[in-house]
Design an enzyme around this catalytic site. Structure first.
Site, mmCIF file in Angstrom:
data_model
loop_
_atom_site.group_PDB
_atom_site.id
_atom_site.type_symbol
_atom_site.label_atom_id
_atom_site.label_comp_id
_atom_site.label_asym_id
_atom_site.label_seq_id
_atom_site.Cartn_x
_atom_site.Cartn_y
_atom_site.Cartn_z
ATOM 1 N N CYS A 108 2.169 -7.857 11.862
ATOM 2 C CA CYS A 108 1.219 -7.218 10.953
ATOM 3 C C CYS A 108 0.500 -6.080 11.656
ATOM 4 O O CYS A 108 -0.145 -6.289 12.675
ATOM 5 C CB CYS A 108 0.191 -8.215 10.431
ATOM 6 S SG CYS A 108 -0.913 -7.429 9.252
ATOM 7 N N GLY A 128 8.524 -7.482 -2.397
ATOM 8 C CA GLY A 128 7.097 -7.406 -2.093
ATOM 9 C C GLY A 128 6.340 -6.477 -3.012
ATOM 10 O O GLY A 128 5.894 -6.851 -4.105
#
Ligand SMILES: Cc1cc2nc3c(=O)[nH]c(=O)nc-3n(C[C@H](O)[C@H](O)[C@H](O)COP(=O)(O)O)c2cc1C
Length: 302
Positions: A129, A264
């Site tokens: 991330c 996503g």
């Protein structure tokens, strides 16, 4: 939903090769748009040991053919996740991949140990991330650091372990090899690409975090290239993602060597996108020539 294209990902049966991408699926809302059990699997948002507040706002900025986000892994902590979202999804019959975040090796290990004692079907380590200062991408950009983390997590869980790779590296195959050697059962890629936007009226960054992760169709060619490179260089299954909007986009990833795909950003525009993509992909694969091309891609990358 057509069950003719089941896949087996490290011993777990998926009824089709499509999952949600971590952080883009709201469990509370999902029932309104589709039955989560219709998907191959549902991947949940990154969960840490304690509740995590995430980053200040603004956290989202539009970009050409995509978006930047700096949500920063906001989540209620692993105990609340186990009692809440995980319970709801398992009770609805979904195959669940629990995405794990952490500030430190010890935190990843703690969360995975807690989840090992639950009925989650698989774990996905988010080592990639770009929006958190500690942890996150730091673990996913250095092969030795990644191998040490994956080895420690591997020691505390028998659950199938997916390691989610960062695209923010020069040679992603080196990280893939390190994760595989340390015990990953599968790899998923790509996470978001580090990006930035500036408001030309104020001269200031649009995101409070200054930088954020780029996702959506803008990153798809990069994702397909990285999936192709990784699938040829490892022997574990690859879950491909990055800008998948349609069944045809998903097919591109399977032809690059992925065994499954995740949807996503598309779901932030159309919450039913993951099941739509699964249906469209099922229709494409019902053509024997397309099915043969996917099999050939697997052989080529095996
Ligand atoms: C709002 C948002 C939140 C995300 N949260 C997570 C997360 O918690 N864990 C993770 O591994 N990836 C997270 N991601 C990355 C996605 O799972 C995915 O890898 C990436 O967005 C590329 O796929 P896409 O272009 O289909 O969105 C997030 C992405 C977005 C847009």
């Amino acid at each position: 939903m057509d069950d003719s294209y089941r896949v087996n990902i490290c011993g777990v049966e998926w009824r089709n090769p499509v999952t949600t991408a971590a952080g883009t699926f709201a469990v509370a809302e999902s029932g309104k748009y589709f039955d989560p059990a219709e998907l191959g699997a549902v991947t949940t948002k990154g969960v840490s040991a304690e509740p995590w507040a995430g980053n200040p706002t603004p956290r989202i900025a539009e970009t050409p053919s995509g978006m930047l986000n700096a949500v920063g892994l906001e989540n209620p902590g692993v105990d609340a996740y186990i009692a809440g979202d995980l319970r709801v999804l398992k009770d609805r019959g979904a195959t669940v991949i629990s995405n794990v975040a952490g500030h430190s090796e010890d935190e990843y290990v703690y969360v995975c140990r807690r989840l090992d004692a639950t009925d989650t079907d698989m774990l996905e380590l988010n080592v990639s991330c770009p929006n958190v200062r500690e942890g996150g991408m730091a673990f996913g950009t250095d092969a030795d650091t990644l191998a040490r983390l994956v080895g420690k997590v591997r020691a505390v869980t028998d659950k199938p372990l997916i390691v989610k790779l960062s695209p923010n590296v020069t040679d992603i195959t080196k990280l893939a090899a390190a994760a595989e050697r340390a015990g990953a059962d599968a790899l998923s890629l790509i996470n978001t690409l580090l990006g930035m936007r500036i408001d030309t009226r104020t001269g200031k960054p649009i995101l409070a975090n200054i930088t954020g992760g780029l996702s959506g169709p803008a990153i798809r060619p990069v994702a397909v290239r990285m999936v192709y490179e990784v699938a040829r260089s490892v022997s574990v299954p690859v879950v491909g993602m990055g800008g998948i909007m349609t069944g045809e986009d998903a097919l591109e990833f399977l032809l690059a060597g992925a065994s499954a795909v995740a949807v996503g950003t598309a779901a932030l525009i159309d919450p039913a996108a993951p099941v739509r993509v699964a249906r469209e992909l099922g229709e494409l694969i019902s053509n024997p020539q397309v099915a043969a091309a996917i099999d050939a891609a697997r052989v080529r990358t095996a």
